[in-house]
Write an enzyme that holds these catalytic residues in place. Structure first.
Site, short mmCIF file in Angstrom:
data_model
loop_
_atom_site.label_atom_id
_atom_site.label_comp_id
_atom_site.label_asym_id
_atom_site.label_seq_id
_atom_site.Cartn_x
_atom_site.Cartn_y
_atom_site.Cartn_z
N ASP A 94 -0.13 10.80 -13.60
CA ASP A 94 0.32 9.98 -12.47
C ASP A 94 1.00 8.76 -13.06
O ASP A 94 0.34 7.87 -13.60
CB ASP A 94 -0.87 9.58 -11.60
CG ASP A 94 -0.44 8.73 -10.40
OD1 ASP A 94 0.74 8.32 -10.34
OD2 ASP A 94 -1.30 8.45 -9.55
N ASN A 151 11.59 12.55 -16.27
CA ASN A 151 12.24 13.12 -15.09
C ASN A 151 11.61 12.69 -13.76
O ASN A 151 12.30 12.55 -12.76
CB ASN A 151 12.19 14.65 -15.20
CG ASN A 151 12.52 15.35 -13.91
OD1 ASN A 151 13.67 15.56 -13.57
ND2 ASN A 151 11.48 15.74 -13.15
N TYR A 157 12.11 -6.95 0.50
CA TYR A 157 12.08 -5.58 0.00
C TYR A 157 13.04 -4.69 0.76
O TYR A 157 13.10 -4.68 1.99
CB TYR A 157 10.66 -5.01 0.12
CG TYR A 157 10.54 -3.57 -0.35
CD1 TYR A 157 10.51 -3.27 -1.70
CD2 TYR A 157 10.46 -2.51 0.56
CE1 TYR A 157 10.41 -1.96 -2.15
CE2 TYR A 157 10.36 -1.20 0.13
CZ TYR A 157 10.33 -0.93 -1.24
OH TYR A 157 10.23 0.37 -1.67
#
Length: 325
Positions: A86, A113, A190
């Site tokens: 993770d 990736n 954000y």
């Protein structure tokens, strides 16, 4: 999509299988993050077909098992190893590296990736904005923890190591300053799209600075970044309807998954790229990224920022870097 070939002789419609045709990679070991679906799985499948021992780092082990079954169904001789990873968790990244080292394998190729895209604002378990944490910081930490193994492999085998960061054309659509060093976790301004662009810009800057450092050191490892192209994969889960709408009106720009994995496989395996480092590729050809992506001072600043951010979270310097602050 319509074919556009460049100086390499390959183009936007070239597939990963086509670009690796005739390449014998049976002596190589590769780590591919997020190799359970989309272009990551296609990269893993094609590399395994060419003989690479593929180690897939995956958050969803059920999806990883399904990917391995499919790869083996198509190629019973494929060598695929699955490990949990993770990238939004420092703890998980360190555990992955320990698990990989326990296998006592060499490491020739590192394909960074995996990624997340256009997420609503949230923080990782380490308290870092999720897209920046997963797409950049996680891969930055992973790469540095695996770097000694890659150096040793390259030195003992005499075979050039290659590191690839999957970036995106979206790196051009970031915040005005490129990287919001002083407000990386600020929810007030954000933007899910600009935060994604910021993380993809960081992928290129990371690759460029690491390339510079390795060249200076004389290590036999290249570092490059790639834009795979526009592919409708699970990355678009947060904007699926919008993307399908846009694809309807821009169908000639989009790639299928075999085409999307081609540039990664080209930069990772093709012999013509021996010694090529610190470059950015799209459609299986070298292209020029944005002005910010070519800013060496910004790349060095991002490197220092990343090290300090990781150290501040972890409370100890497990990267082996000296914190000069």
């Amino acid at each position: 999509m319509a074919e556009r070939r460049g100086p390499s002789g390959f183009g936007s419609a070239t597939t990963a299988e086509e670009i690796t045709q005739g390449i014998d990679a049976t002596h190589l070991t590769a780590i591919i993050t997020g190799g359970t679906g989309g272009i990551g799985m296609e990269t893993a499948r094609v590399m395994a077909k060419r003989g690479v021992h593929v180690v897939i780092g995956a958050r969803n082990m059920g999806a990883a098992e399904n990917a391995k079954i499919e790869i083996l169904r198509q190629n019973t001789n494929a060598c695929v190893t699955l490990l949990h990873l993770d990238l939004s968790s420092f703890k998980s990244i360190r555990a992955f590296v320990r698990d990989f080292h326990a296998l006592h394998l060499p490491l020739n190729l590192l394909i960074n990736n995996a990624g997340v895209m256009f997420c609503p604002y949230q923080l990782s378990e380490d308290g870092i904005e999720l897209q920046f944490a997963t797409n950049h910081i996680g891969h930055f930490l992973l790469t540095n923890l695996l770097l000694d193994t890659m150096k040793t492999t390259a030195k003992t085998s005499g075979v050039e190591g290659r590191i690839l960061n999957l970036s995106s054309i979206a790196h051009i659509y970031t915040y005005k300053e490129g990287i919001k060093f002083d407000s990386i976790n600020d929810i007030c301004c954000y933007s899910d799209k600009r935060a994604y662009g910021q993380s993809k810009l960081a992928n290129i800057l990371h690759a460029n600075e690491l390339s510079r450092q390795l060249q200076e050191e004389g290590a036999n490892i290249t570092v490059n970044s790639v834009h795979p192209g526009l592919i409708l994969t699970n990355l678009f889960q947060h904007t699926a309807l919008l993307m399908r709408f846009l694809k309807f009106f821009s169908f000639y720009l989009w790639k299928n998954i075999p085409q999307g994995a081609a540039t990664t496989c080209y930069v990772a395996l093709h012999p013509t790229l021996k010694g090529v480092t610190g470059k950015y590729f799209a459609d299986c050809n070298e292209v020029t990224p944005s002005k910010l992506a070519r800013d060496e001072t910004l790349a060095q600043k991002l490197w220092d920022f990343s090290v300090k951010l990781i150290n501040s979270v972890s409370k100890k310097n497990y990267l082996g870097f000296e914190d000069t602050s």
